[in-house]
Design an enzyme around this catalytic site. Structure first.
Site, mmCIF file in Angstrom:
data_model
loop_
_atom_site.group_PDB
_atom_site.id
_atom_site.type_symbol
_atom_site.label_atom_id
_atom_site.label_comp_id
_atom_site.label_asym_id
_atom_site.label_seq_id
_atom_site.Cartn_x
_atom_site.Cartn_y
_atom_site.Cartn_z
ATOM 1 N N HIS A 219 0.799 -1.215 0.000
ATOM 2 C CA HIS A 219 0.000 0.000 0.000
ATOM 3 C C HIS A 219 0.835 1.271 0.000
ATOM 4 O O HIS A 219 0.299 2.348 -0.226
ATOM 5 C CB HIS A 219 -0.994 -0.026 1.168
ATOM 6 C CG HIS A 219 -2.177 -0.896 0.877
ATOM 7 N ND1 HIS A 219 -3.420 -0.689 1.402
ATOM 8 C CD2 HIS A 219 -2.296 -1.974 0.076
ATOM 9 C CE1 HIS A 219 -4.247 -1.609 0.957
ATOM 10 N NE2 HIS A 219 -3.588 -2.414 0.150
ATOM 11 N N SER A 223 -1.027 -0.525 -5.820
ATOM 12 C CA SER A 223 -1.022 -1.716 -6.670
ATOM 13 C C SER A 223 -0.388 -1.421 -8.023
ATOM 14 O O SER A 223 -0.530 -0.315 -8.555
ATOM 15 C CB SER A 223 -2.451 -2.206 -6.883
ATOM 16 O OG SER A 223 -3.045 -2.513 -5.653
ATOM 17 N N LYS A 247 -15.912 -6.206 -7.544
ATOM 18 C CA LYS A 247 -15.291 -7.141 -8.487
ATOM 19 C C LYS A 247 -14.774 -8.375 -7.739
ATOM 20 O O LYS A 247 -14.914 -9.507 -8.223
ATOM 21 C CB LYS A 247 -14.150 -6.438 -9.212
ATOM 22 C CG LYS A 247 -13.676 -7.193 -10.436
ATOM 23 C CD LYS A 247 -12.646 -6.373 -11.200
ATOM 24 C CE LYS A 247 -12.163 -7.131 -12.418
ATOM 25 N NZ LYS A 247 -11.156 -6.386 -13.168
ATOM 26 N N ASP A 248 -14.189 -8.161 -6.548
ATOM 27 C CA ASP A 248 -13.689 -9.300 -5.770
ATOM 28 C C ASP A 248 -14.836 -10.180 -5.271
ATOM 29 O O ASP A 248 -14.663 -11.392 -5.116
ATOM 30 C CB ASP A 248 -12.859 -8.810 -4.577
ATOM 31 C CG ASP A 248 -11.480 -8.325 -5.011
ATOM 32 O OD1 ASP A 248 -10.963 -8.854 -6.014
ATOM 33 O OD2 ASP A 248 -10.924 -7.431 -4.361
ATOM 34 N N GLU A 291 1.970 -34.207 -2.630
ATOM 35 C CA GLU A 291 0.763 -33.601 -3.180
ATOM 36 C C GLU A 291 1.107 -32.887 -4.480
ATOM 37 O O GLU A 291 2.239 -32.455 -4.693
ATOM 38 C CB GLU A 291 0.196 -32.600 -2.163
ATOM 39 C CG GLU A 291 -0.383 -33.275 -0.934
ATOM 40 C CD GLU A 291 -1.752 -33.840 -1.207
ATOM 41 O OE1 GLU A 291 -1.824 -34.920 -1.827
ATOM 42 O OE2 GLU A 291 -2.743 -33.232 -0.811
#
Lengths: 426, 276
Positions: A219, A223, A247-248, A291
């Site tokens: 921050h 971004s 949007k998220d 895995e």
């Protein structure tokens, strides 16, 4: 934090005002994920994956805490206690399948998040700390996932603990003592299970702490964005809330649908059948595989087959750790001033070769350690290291980047103009 | 400096790997053709389907009860079902009275402590008990079975890569070895040829013969029928909550799709006058 034109928090009612003067948590939230955080307006769907990774961690923590209430970390009882959860605990099957598949989905979104950072140059100045913290989080996730896989005490759990701690035994002189110290004995046993359970419970909260630092470091510069160019002014940004929260929210819905399809209709697809057999130190499975999310690294580990000054096994261990350590140096290996791969014609080609290479490594890591798989994993491993250590530094010198747009807004409006043309022609 | 060191490290890995690759490639291409291996005679599991398959699949309770009968009369002589309790049988359609009787008449008793003397003794099973182990421990199991320990069956359909189809194939797959089978793969004493078993020779003798059990519902007890029924029963023992899982799954999916459509519409609404 952030840009001068960021909206300021103003408490709307007397209680929030009282709170803001004493413990400004609402202000912190407002500035971090609220309207007070200006974000470039042109982020694409790949920028959803950071939030999705946070969501995946929350799912793991919540389901994990409840599972721990029913699980018994004792070598003679662990396997049966997992079956108890699957059969007799109310909705225990749901908790366990969510936790087990949630780990896979956590890695899927984090891997996409990392490739996003690689392509759009999110690791470059001024975001090096964001990238470094991200690599730390990846390492912590791997440790946590590995120790979690041991807890059900199935055959693959047991032999994974044996093989992975055995990697440390390859270190000269201190190796064997180190392995015994890690296991708390000569072979995986109750002491191993207990410490892995303790650490498996601890590390997610360390990850959470690192995520807070990761977001804090992010921050300060704000971004990155698909053009990779800096924000020039208020017209380039929009507030995080409501634009990116909306949007998220949509992204989270799609993520949860994918998770639900696997959890409810193919819950064991990502697992290994042998882990439904209780751990048996006297019976080694035919193919020990970790895995799926460790397969690329497992392929690198097994690619070294010939002693060369050092033992082949030690080379494999060094290379496997180096394959992640190299990511720490990435901001200083790639010196191109242009961030986004969109404007780097040569980088773009090599980036996609790397993507294919890592997918190939993943496939080869899951395949048995036989020819011709080993030869292909050697070629793929050569490319992996060559990409980061040789190709990237060279192309950042020789490449001629495409012209950059003057601003994010210009890039957005320019795109808009081209799509508007056919309409005007009608 | 970072780039110079990085370049040298990168070169080092490339050289060592290249060396490994060349050595491996020479060995691979000069390797002589070896004789047939057990892989060449191994068969993949047969294509068989069960009512519980697929996102809409449900257990056929009649079939599970037939499967339980096969388990009780055939498999239970050697194999345990540790993680399943008698009380769970009510979930496949047995009444509580029937479960009481099944538990009470189970041939193996449950260890307990005599109330008066404190000595170890045994008692009849009750519905709350899990199916008792057949052998006191693995050594006893091996001693009774030519050193091959009969595995617990509770999780068997989940514990094999090919799942239920593998189990079914194994039960119907006993046959005479093919004529061209190399001598080293021929079954020795106490082993039985079965191409669905990875190393071809299985210590378990063929267990199912036509009309070995008499089904109460009149179904003809062929080997295929019994294998199919007992495998279906073992799908249930491996995951008794499967029906709840699928039913919950549909409810969750319908909710999530609805919520995601709303989230998409609100996203488009919030962004309606933003160019991006």
């Amino acid at each position: 934090m952030s840009f001068p034109w960021a909206e300021q928090y103003t408490p709307k009612n007397p209680f929030m005002k009282w709170m803001d003067e004493r413990l400004p948590i609402p202000r912190l939230v407002y500035n971090s994920v609220g309207a007070g955080y200006p974000v470039p307006r042109n982020l694409n769907y790949f920028w959803n994956f950071g939030v999705l990774a946070g969501l995946a961690l929350m799912i793991q923590i919540v389901t994990g805490i409840v599972l721990a209430m029913h699980y018994t970390p004792e070598a003679g009882m662990a396997f049966a206690s997992v079956e108890h959860i699957m059969r007799d605990v109310n909705s225990g099957w749901l908790l366990r399948y969510l936790h087990f598949n949630g780990a896979s989905f956590f890695f899927i979104v984090v891997y996409i998040h990392i490739f996003r950072g690689l392509y759009f140059g999110s690791y470059k100045a001024p975001r090096e700390m964001v990238w470094l913290l991200g690599v730390v989080i990846l390492l912590l996730m791997m440790a946590t996932a590995f120790m979690g896989y041991v807890l059900p005490w199935g055959q693959m759990s047991y032999w994974a603990a044996q093989v992975i701690t055995g990697l440390f035994a390859a270190i000269p002189l201190v190796g064997e003592s180190l392995q015994q110290w890690l296991l708390g004995g000569f072979a995986p046993d109750n002491a191993t299970l207990n410490r892995f359970f303790s650490l498996h419970y601890l590390l997610p909260f360390v990850i959470l702490g690192c995520i807070i630092l990761h977001i804090w470091a992010l921050h300060l510069p704000g971004s990155n964005n698909p053009t990779g160019i800096d924000v020039k002014g208020p017209q380039d940004t929009i507030p995080f809330h409501p634009y990116y929260t909306a949007k998220d929210g949509f992204g989270a819905g799609v993520f949860l649908i994918a998770l639900a399809i696997v959890v409810f209709f193919a819950p064991n697809f990502l697992g290994h059948a042998d882990n439904y057999i209780e751990a048996n130190p006297l019976s080694t499975p035919a193919h020990i595989v970790p895995e799926w999310y460790f397969w690329p690294f497992y392929a690198i580990l097994r690619a070294f087959t010939v002693d060369f000054i050092l033992e082949a096994k030690l080379w494999g261990v060094i290379a496997m750790f180096a394959s992640i350590i190299v990511l720490f140096f990435l901001p200083w290996l790639d010196r191109s001033p242009v961030r986004s791969g969109t404007f780097r014609p040569k980088f773009k080609i090599w980036f996609w070769v790397l993507v294919v290479d890592i997918i190939a490594l993943a496939y080869l890591g899951g395949a048995p350690a036989e020819e011709p798989y080993v030869m292909f994993s050697q070629i793929a491993t050569i490319y992996y290291f060559a990409h980061f250590l040789i190709i990237l530094p060279l192309i950042s010198r020789t490449e001629r980047p495409l012209p950059l747009p003057n601003s994010i807004t210009e890039a957005v409006l320019g795109k808009d103009k081209t799509t508007a043309q056919p309409v005007a022609a009608e | 400096m970072v780039r110079v060191i990085g370049f040298l490290v990168g070169l080092g890995f490339v050289v060592v790997l290249g060396y490994s690759l060349i050595v491996g490639a020479i060995a691979y291409f000069t390797e002589e053709e070896s004789g047939p291996t057990s892989y060449d005679y191994h068969l993949y599991a047969q294509d068989v389907s069960f009512p519980s398959d697929g996102p809409l699949g449900r257990f056929d309770r009649q079939q599970l009860q037939r499967g339980f009968q096969v388990f009780r009369e055939v498999c239970a002589a050697c194999h345990s079902l540790e993680y399943v309790a008698f009380r769970n049988l009510t979930e496949i359609g047995f009444t509580e009275a029937e479960v009481d009787a099944i538990a009470d008449q189970w041939p193996i008793q449950v260890p307990t402590v005599d109330e008066n003397t404190g000595e170890e003794t045994t008692r009849n099973a009750v519905p709350a008990d899990n199916f008792p182990r057949v052998y006191a421990n693995e050594v006893a199991g091996r001693a009774a079975n030519n050193n091959a320990y009969p595995p617990d069956l509770s999780l068997m359909t989940k514990a094999r890569g090919e799942g239920a189809a593998y189990l079914y194939s194994l039960l119907v797959g006993y046959q005479d070895p093919p004529a061209d089978l190399p001598e080293e793969f021929l079954p020795t004493t106490g082993l039985y040829y079965n191409p669905y078993f990875p190393n071809l020779n299985l210590a378990m003798p063929p267990a199912l013969f036509p009309d070995q059990v008499t089904y109460a519902d009149g179904t003809e007890a062929t080997v295929q029928q019994m294998a199919w029924d007992v495998t279906a029963f073992l799908i249930w023992t491996a995951e008794p909550r499967m029906e709840a899982r699928k039913a919950t799954g549909w409810a969750v999916l319908i909710f999530l799709i609805f919520a995601t459509v709303l989230a998409f519409l609100s996203y488009k609404n919030v962004w309606r006058d933003q160019k991006h």
